[in-house]
Design an enzyme around this catalytic site. Sequence first.
Site, mmCIF file in Angstrom:
data_model
loop_
_atom_site.group_PDB
_atom_site.id
_atom_site.type_symbol
_atom_site.label_atom_id
_atom_site.label_comp_id
_atom_site.label_asym_id
_atom_site.label_seq_id
_atom_site.Cartn_x
_atom_site.Cartn_y
_atom_site.Cartn_z
ATOM 1 N N SER A 1 0.850 -1.193 0.000
ATOM 2 C CA SER A 1 0.000 0.000 0.000
ATOM 3 C C SER A 1 0.882 1.238 0.000
ATOM 4 O O SER A 1 1.671 1.447 0.928
ATOM 5 C CB SER A 1 -0.889 -0.001 1.253
ATOM 6 O OG SER A 1 -1.384 1.311 1.464
ATOM 7 N N HIS B 1 -1.484 -1.297 -4.137
ATOM 8 C CA HIS B 1 -2.734 -0.903 -3.484
ATOM 9 C C HIS B 1 -2.726 0.612 -3.237
ATOM 10 O O HIS B 1 -1.784 1.154 -2.663
ATOM 11 C CB HIS B 1 -2.837 -1.665 -2.159
ATOM 12 C CG HIS B 1 -4.111 -1.483 -1.417
ATOM 13 N ND1 HIS B 1 -5.261 -2.199 -1.691
ATOM 14 C CD2 HIS B 1 -4.431 -0.676 -0.362
ATOM 15 C CE1 HIS B 1 -6.218 -1.844 -0.847
ATOM 16 N NE2 HIS B 1 -5.744 -0.918 -0.035
ATOM 17 N N HIS C 1 -8.559 1.258 -3.626
ATOM 18 C CA HIS C 1 -9.449 1.064 -2.482
ATOM 19 C C HIS C 1 -10.111 2.402 -2.170
ATOM 20 O O HIS C 1 -9.475 3.316 -1.654
ATOM 21 C CB HIS C 1 -8.602 0.547 -1.307
ATOM 22 C CG HIS C 1 -9.362 0.351 -0.036
ATOM 23 N ND1 HIS C 1 -8.730 0.120 1.171
ATOM 24 C CD2 HIS C 1 -10.682 0.340 0.239
ATOM 25 C CE1 HIS C 1 -9.642 -0.015 2.123
ATOM 26 N NE2 HIS C 1 -10.838 0.120 1.576
ATOM 27 N N MET D 1 -11.712 -5.715 5.827
ATOM 28 C CA MET D 1 -10.905 -4.759 6.602
ATOM 29 C C MET D 1 -10.545 -5.414 7.934
ATOM 30 O O MET D 1 -11.425 -5.862 8.675
ATOM 31 C CB MET D 1 -11.682 -3.467 6.860
ATOM 32 C CG MET D 1 -11.830 -2.523 5.675
ATOM 33 S SD MET D 1 -10.311 -1.978 4.860
ATOM 34 C CE MET D 1 -9.345 -1.287 6.192
ATOM 35 N N GLY E 1 -8.937 4.130 7.494
ATOM 36 C CA GLY E 1 -8.607 5.537 7.689
ATOM 37 C C GLY E 1 -7.133 5.811 7.923
ATOM 38 O O GLY E 1 -6.649 6.866 7.556
ATOM 39 N N GLY F 1 -0.754 1.663 9.923
ATOM 40 C CA GLY F 1 -0.028 1.420 11.166
ATOM 41 C C GLY F 1 -0.874 1.010 12.357
ATOM 42 O O GLY F 1 -0.421 1.097 13.492
ATOM 43 N N GLY G 1 -4.949 -4.102 6.631
ATOM 44 C CA GLY G 1 -4.816 -3.431 7.918
ATOM 45 C C GLY G 1 -4.098 -4.294 8.935
ATOM 46 O O GLY G 1 -4.564 -5.386 9.269
ATOM 47 N N GLY G 2 -2.949 -3.839 9.390
ATOM 48 C CA GLY G 2 -2.214 -4.581 10.409
ATOM 49 C C GLY G 2 -1.640 -5.901 9.913
ATOM 50 O O GLY G 2 -1.328 -6.779 10.719
ATOM 51 N N GLY H 1 1.097 -1.961 4.261
ATOM 52 C CA GLY H 1 1.672 -0.625 4.146
ATOM 53 C C GLY H 1 2.930 -0.514 4.980
ATOM 54 O O GLY H 1 4.047 -0.609 4.472
ATOM 55 N N SER H 2 2.753 -0.373 6.304
ATOM 56 C CA SER H 2 3.909 -0.226 7.199
ATOM 57 C C SER H 2 4.859 -1.407 7.119
ATOM 58 O O SER H 2 6.075 -1.231 7.225
ATOM 59 C CB SER H 2 3.454 -0.104 8.656
ATOM 60 O OG SER H 2 2.213 0.494 8.756
HETATM 61 C C1 DX5 Z 1 -6.257 1.714 5.948
HETATM 62 C C2 DX5 Z 1 -5.874 1.392 4.522
HETATM 63 C C3 DX5 Z 1 -4.758 0.421 4.408
HETATM 64 C C4 DX5 Z 1 -3.450 0.881 5.004
HETATM 65 C C5 DX5 Z 1 -2.863 -0.319 5.673
HETATM 66 O O1 DX5 Z 1 -7.484 2.338 5.987
HETATM 67 O O2 DX5 Z 1 -6.982 0.821 3.818
HETATM 68 O O3 DX5 Z 1 -4.573 -0.033 3.069
HETATM 69 O O4 DX5 Z 1 -2.538 1.370 4.060
HETATM 70 O O5 DX5 Z 1 -1.753 0.076 6.400
HETATM 71 P P1 DX5 Z 1 -0.975 -0.923 7.355
HETATM 72 O O6 DX5 Z 1 -0.512 -2.093 6.505
HETATM 73 O O7 DX5 Z 1 0.142 -0.092 7.863
HETATM 74 O O8 DX5 Z 1 -1.924 -1.378 8.415
HETATM 75 ZN ZN ZN Z 2 -6.543 -0.106 1.795
#
Ligand code: DX5
Ligand code: ZN
Length: 231
Positions: free
Chosen positions: A17, A42, A74, A145, A150, A153, A181-182, A202-203
């Site tokens: 992401s 993403h 998304h 989700m 939103g 991290g 997410g996470g 993402g993170s």
């Molecule tokens: C959150 C986003 C995610 C986000 C995930 O609302 O939809 O795609 O980037 O971030 P991490 O992987 O850091 O939880």
């Molecule tokens: Zn997302």
Amino acid sequence: MTDPDPRLARLTGVAPSILASDFGRLRSQVEEVVAAGATTIHIDVMDGHFVPPITMGPLVVDALKGVDAVLDVHLMIERPERQLADFAKAGADCLTVHAEATPQLHYALGQARELGTLAGLAVCPGTGLDALEETTELVDLALCMTVNPGWGGQKFIPSSFDKIGRIAERLTPGAVLQVDGGVDLATIGRCAAAGATSFVAGSAVFGQADPGEAVRALQAAADAGVGAVGG
Ligand code: DX5
Ligand code: ZN
């Protein structure tokens, strides 16, 4: 029977992401994870209404045109059906809308396909699977989700493992089951074992010193999770 859309297979696996990337060097960050094997990028779109933050729009999708990966958008925005055409035109391959964001969900999913993209349906942690049951035949990707949408991290919500399994039972064969997410080295294997096939991170990718190595390690952990179920 028609052949499955080739983009579906590319949507599986680790999906970095860009929300967690360094936007000053977005293109090179994306190319680095694609070189490491990611076949999906993403893109988290937030409108300041459906979720508090405002992030990116079609211009960012357009900026990633030509990258050798599926552009997975998304949409965390209200009434996404009003924006689908702009994102399709910008080069989106998959457009995911939230069940909570529109009274016109069936229409929105159909529109995504009409525009030539794959259609994704996302559900927040507090949302049940009724909408998915009513639209299954229109859903190429179901996004579970695993945090409240939103922000990057956040901590993975453990009850999601059970929900992933329930979504897996309802999807049509060949549809992608995405978690978001996470997702990290500690959670990805269990997500895969529960039935997830696409893993947004993402993170756990761009927050690491070596994003390419992070993609490889996450993919290996996901594969091991599936292997653990297979025995
Ligand atoms: C959150 C986003 C995610 C986000 C995930 O609302 O939809 O795609 O980037 O971030 P991490 O992987 O850091 O939880
Ligand atoms: Zn997302």
